[in-house]
Design an enzyme around this catalytic site. Structure first.
Site, PDB file in Angstrom:
ATOM      1  N   ASP A  11     -67.150  -6.669  44.905  1.00 20.49           N
ATOM      2  CA  ASP A  11     -67.136  -7.964  44.237  1.00 20.49           C
ATOM      3  C   ASP A  11     -68.578  -8.340  43.935  1.00 20.49           C
ATOM      4  O   ASP A  11     -69.408  -8.445  44.845  1.00 20.49           O
ATOM      5  CB  ASP A  11     -66.494  -9.029  45.129  1.00 20.49           C
ATOM      6  CG  ASP A  11     -65.023  -8.760  45.377  1.00 20.49           C
ATOM      7  OD1 ASP A  11     -64.371  -8.180  44.496  1.00 20.49           O
ATOM      8  OD2 ASP A  11     -64.523  -9.141  46.449  1.00 20.49           O
ATOM      9  N   ASP A 130     -53.384 -11.218  41.578  1.00 19.50           N
ATOM     10  CA  ASP A 130     -53.667 -11.939  42.820  1.00 19.50           C
ATOM     11  C   ASP A 130     -52.433 -12.747  43.156  1.00 19.50           C
ATOM     12  O   ASP A 130     -52.043 -13.638  42.392  1.00 19.50           O
ATOM     13  CB  ASP A 130     -54.877 -12.873  42.650  1.00 19.50           C
ATOM     14  CG  ASP A 130     -56.151 -12.104  42.342  1.00 19.50           C
ATOM     15  OD1 ASP A 130     -56.282 -10.964  42.828  1.00 19.50           O
ATOM     16  OD2 ASP A 130     -57.009 -12.645  41.625  1.00 19.50           O
TER      17      ASP A 130
END
Length: 268
Positions: A11, A130
């Site tokens: 990330d 997600d």
């Protein structure tokens, strides 16, 4: 027999790798190029880079990160975060990405999946999902069991901040029908908790689509990777903090899986 993949996830925020717990409590985890080179040598099968801020400045940063990393490592790169158009995807592929992940923009406009697949091929289009489990209000409990009866999952966008009305199973099916060539499925409940992947979620999606599924969110021990591949029926397993902070190594995971009969690419 197809080998199963072990994939570190990086990330990236403003050019640095960061990691949080359940999408919050973010902390620095290092330089993306340094980590990428390390994972390349460790035998990682692929790398995933996700731009977690997705502002215009971060977009430029990600192009630079991808250009630098792709010139130094020799495993496939998937890049995502803030991809809103065919042109966005083209820039990432031209920078050296092999695949591009789309999430929020695809929920808003599913035709984006079709447009990208038509332009670059389904093999370049990864749909990131997600999702959060709809918890039974009578028990207030979540577990990584493989029981699926009566369980449902809700899709979230914008880095897990915005709930949608989409059911995860229905969205997975629609996205693959539109041309997504792979699904990156992250359990928001399990993310960073190190209690195991949500194998009921993974197996339900794997059973409902014909494309590869990458398990994301929850790895904390060697057996969790095995469980996600066997009970979760995933094609690949992704982890971040566990690798970044040295709690487990990619080579350890692959040795563990191989010893238990899971086909993996040999670490040189």
């Amino acid at each position: 027999m197809l080998t199963r993949r072990v994939i570190p996830c990086l990330d990236v925020d403003a050019g640095r790798v960061v990691k949080g717990v359940s999408f919050v409590d973010i902390r620095d985890a290092g330089d993306p190029s340094t980590l990428a080179a390390f994972y390349n040598d460790e035998g990682a099968d692929e790398l995933v880079f996700l731009d977690i801020t997705a502002s215009s400045d971060a977009r430029n940063t990600m192009v630079e990160v991808v250009e630098k990393v792709s010139s130094e490592v020799f495993i496939p790169l998937t890049v995502g975060g803030g991809i809103r158009s065919v042109d966005n995807m083209r820039k990432m592929l031209e920078a050296g990405a092999d695949k591009v992940s789309i999430n929020s923009a695809a929920v808003i406009n599913p035709e984006l999946i079709e447009e990208c697949a038509k332009e670059f091929g389904s093999q370049c289009v990864v749909l990131a999902m997600d999702v959060k489990r709809n918890i039974d209000e009578t028990t207030k409990q979540y577990s990584s069991s493989t029981t699926v009866e009566g369980i449902s999952w809700q899709v979230y966008t914008h880095g897990g901040r915005h709930p949608t009305t989409l059911d995860a199973m229905q969205w997975a099916k629609r996205a693959t029908e539109c041309g997504a060539g792979e699904l990156l499925v992250t359990s928001m409940d399990a993310d960073g908790q190190k209690t195991g992947y949500d194998n009921s979620l993974l197996s339900s999606i794997s059973d409902s689509v014909s494309v590869p599924v990458i398990a994301s969110g929850g790895a904390g021990a060697l057996e969790h990777f095995y469980d996600a591949l066997v009970y979760g029926k995933s094609d690949a397993v992704l982890a971040a903090s566990l690798f970044h902070f040295g709690e487990l190594r990619v080579s350890e995971v692959k040795s563990y899986l191989e010893d238990r009969g899971i086909p993996v690419r040999k670490v040189e």
